[in-house]
Design a protein around this motif. Sequence first.
Motif, mmCIF file in Angstrom:
data_model
loop_
_atom_site.group_PDB
_atom_site.id
_atom_site.type_symbol
_atom_site.label_atom_id
_atom_site.label_comp_id
_atom_site.label_asym_id
_atom_site.label_seq_id
_atom_site.Cartn_x
_atom_site.Cartn_y
_atom_site.Cartn_z
ATOM 1 N N PHE A 58 26.029 -47.419 24.267
ATOM 2 C CA PHE A 58 25.152 -48.486 23.777
ATOM 3 C C PHE A 58 24.085 -47.923 22.847
ATOM 4 O O PHE A 58 23.758 -48.536 21.821
ATOM 5 N N SER A 59 23.531 -46.753 23.218
ATOM 6 C CA SER A 59 22.476 -46.162 22.403
ATOM 7 C C SER A 59 22.983 -45.826 21.006
ATOM 8 O O SER A 59 22.335 -46.154 19.998
ATOM 9 N N ASN A 60 24.152 -45.202 20.940
ATOM 10 C CA ASN A 60 24.713 -44.858 19.624
ATOM 11 C C ASN A 60 25.104 -46.109 18.843
ATOM 12 O O ASN A 60 24.900 -46.182 17.619
ATOM 13 N N ALA A 61 25.649 -47.090 19.556
ATOM 14 C CA ALA A 61 26.038 -48.331 18.886
ATOM 15 C C ALA A 61 24.813 -49.071 18.348
ATOM 16 O O ALA A 61 24.834 -49.604 17.234
ATOM 17 N N PHE A 62 23.721 -49.085 19.142
ATOM 18 C CA PHE A 62 22.510 -49.761 18.680
ATOM 19 C C PHE A 62 21.893 -49.036 17.489
ATOM 20 O O PHE A 62 21.382 -49.677 16.552
ATOM 21 N N GLN A 63 21.923 -47.706 17.528
ATOM 22 C CA GLN A 63 21.362 -46.947 16.399
ATOM 23 C C GLN A 63 22.103 -47.277 15.106
ATOM 24 O O GLN A 63 21.490 -47.515 14.061
ATOM 25 N N TYR B 55 23.859 -49.954 14.553
ATOM 26 C CA TYR B 55 23.612 -51.361 14.228
ATOM 27 C C TYR B 55 22.251 -51.528 13.553
ATOM 28 O O TYR B 55 22.138 -52.242 12.538
ATOM 29 N N TYR B 56 21.207 -50.871 14.083
ATOM 30 C CA TYR B 56 19.860 -51.077 13.525
ATOM 31 C C TYR B 56 19.732 -50.460 12.138
ATOM 32 O O TYR B 56 19.057 -51.017 11.263
ATOM 33 N N VAL B 57 20.370 -49.308 11.938
ATOM 34 C CA VAL B 57 20.348 -48.706 10.597
ATOM 35 C C VAL B 57 21.057 -49.628 9.601
ATOM 36 O O VAL B 57 20.553 -49.870 8.489
ATOM 37 N N ASP B 58 22.210 -50.159 9.996
ATOM 38 C CA ASP B 58 22.928 -51.092 9.118
ATOM 39 C C ASP B 58 22.114 -52.361 8.889
ATOM 40 O O ASP B 58 22.112 -52.919 7.771
ATOM 41 N N TYR B 59 21.437 -52.822 9.937
ATOM 42 C CA TYR B 59 20.611 -54.027 9.829
ATOM 43 C C TYR B 59 19.471 -53.806 8.839
ATOM 44 O O TYR B 59 19.201 -54.654 7.960
ATOM 45 N N GLN C 110 13.785 -44.768 13.539
ATOM 46 C CA GLN C 110 14.062 -44.093 14.810
ATOM 47 C C GLN C 110 13.067 -44.517 15.890
ATOM 48 O O GLN C 110 13.414 -44.562 17.071
ATOM 49 N N LYS C 111 11.843 -44.838 15.486
ATOM 50 C CA LYS C 111 10.835 -45.283 16.449
ATOM 51 C C LYS C 111 11.285 -46.572 17.148
ATOM 52 O O LYS C 111 11.161 -46.719 18.362
ATOM 53 N N ILE C 112 11.795 -47.511 16.331
ATOM 54 C CA ILE C 112 12.291 -48.763 16.907
ATOM 55 C C ILE C 112 13.460 -48.488 17.847
ATOM 56 O O ILE C 112 13.555 -49.040 18.952
ATOM 57 N N ILE C 113 14.353 -47.593 17.401
ATOM 58 C CA ILE C 113 15.514 -47.253 18.233
ATOM 59 C C ILE C 113 15.075 -46.618 19.545
ATOM 60 O O ILE C 113 15.590 -46.937 20.625
ATOM 61 N N ASP C 114 14.087 -45.709 19.470
ATOM 62 C CA ASP C 114 13.586 -45.043 20.682
ATOM 63 C C ASP C 114 12.922 -46.038 21.628
ATOM 64 O O ASP C 114 13.037 -45.922 22.862
ATOM 65 N N GLU C 115 12.226 -47.026 21.067
ATOM 66 C CA GLU C 115 11.594 -48.041 21.913
ATOM 67 C C GLU C 115 12.648 -48.854 22.671
ATOM 68 O O GLU C 115 12.499 -49.144 23.867
ATOM 69 N N VAL C 116 13.712 -49.188 21.955
ATOM 70 C CA VAL C 116 14.804 -49.923 22.608
ATOM 71 C C VAL C 116 15.462 -49.057 23.677
ATOM 72 O O VAL C 116 15.802 -49.523 24.777
ATOM 73 N N ARG C 117 15.619 -47.759 23.369
ATOM 74 C CA ARG C 117 16.204 -46.851 24.359
ATOM 75 C C ARG C 117 15.321 -46.740 25.600
ATOM 76 O O ARG C 117 15.821 -46.676 26.724
#
Length: 494
Positions: free
Chosen positions: A48-53, A55-59, A188-195
């Motif tokens: 999920f973490s890799n998939a979200f990363q 996804y968020y970069v693409d977003y 990456q900050k947003i991704i880390d917060e989600v993680r």
Amino acid sequence: MEYKNSMGSRIQVREIKRKSLFPTLFSKLLTLYLSILVVTFIFFFAIFSNAFQKYYVDYTENIMIKQAKLIASEYQEVGSMKQSLQKTLERVFLRVEVLDSYLDATTWIVDRDYNMVVASGKQDSMMMDRKLANPEVIQEVFKGNVISQQTGFEQYFATPVLTVGYPIILGNQIEYALFIHTPMPQIQKIIDEVRDILMKAVFITTSIIFVLIYFMSKQMTKPLKQMNQIAKKIANGDFEKRVSIDGEDEISQLGSSLNYMAGELDKIEANRKSFIANVSHDMRSPLTSIQGFVTAILDGTIPPEKHEKYLRIVLNESQRMIKMTNDILELNKMEEGNLPLKKMEFDIHEMIRDLLDNFEQVTKEKEVKVNVILDKKDQMVFADPEKIARVVQNLLDNAFKFVNKQGTIEVETVAKQHKIWVYIRNSGPAIPEEEQKNIWERFYKADLSRGKDKKGMGIGLVIVKETMKQHNEELGIISKEGEMVTFYFTLSKI
């Protein structure tokens, strides 16, 4: 433990038991479930973490491309709608400010000579009118391509950036290249917060599931502990203990089997005690008679002319005791498989007729009518003749024992396909249904038998059962109130 070697010396051997890492079933279940839980959560967290990363970069990239397209469209309106460049630039700067604020982005607009026309953010004063040193990337945009990359502008930023390049067309020609840069640490900050949120959710979920697994494992192993304790008590001879059954799962079925085993052992123990009492009674009677007659002969109470009469009684009683002992020994050997079958061909009808002759005396005493209904005159079968003769003898003995005075004995044979069915029936009292399955038990002897016959110990039918079991043939009983009691068995015919 102590042993002797070949020289006779004693050797002490100490048994070493390895301690198990998980000594109880509860610890094994708990460890297994938790291991599966942890591995599953780690696996899904990583996916999920890799998939979200991604996804968020693409977003973020799609947002940047969309904003770049809007900015480019503002420039295109200068030519198509005759608007002034000043108004267009005002709207562009307003949109750039919003974009910079939303994504912490930096926006560049570069002309065909690689000079900076517009630069937003902290670099606006340093980058204005500056010629960029990335011709390959810029040329790609001026070819009309939309680019997206995370490398190529390291010399202009302190941190890695996500860059989107978009061509600005004025008229029919690409006049400018638009670049939007968003810092990767911000993404990456947003991704880390989600993680972090996901990690907390996983921790809370794991804690809840751990508690559920703990109590579920306890609940599963609790009846097993109870069964273990009761099994030890049963092993010590306490057959009255029972396991509490709750449910219909495999553990409950095991508890039911343990209860059934305890009940059967209790029944066997009761029959064993009854058997010992019966054997003691049956042995004591002839021994008492023998002792009494021998003593009377020795002290002269019985005159010499009557010695032969009473010595014959002593002989008969001795023979009865020998028969009792032989029956017990034979049954033990049969159950242990030490009496192999000696199969051969013989005439079962001839055997039945010969054995019926042995009951001529009791037939006259009880005034019994004997009906013999044989399928045909001769019928060859393949079995152990000595053991089958014992079966027929025991069943006939049982029939004559319980037949009522002036009653009927019936022996019938019926051929069915490759089998001969032998039926031995007697009139008289029916055998209660609850006793029908017990009459085949080794230690079972109904009180009715003791009241009618003092010569047996109640193991004749057990020998019959073991014999037919060795032959892999059928054996059974049919007894209903108002009908003749019927014992039957099968043999393979030739």
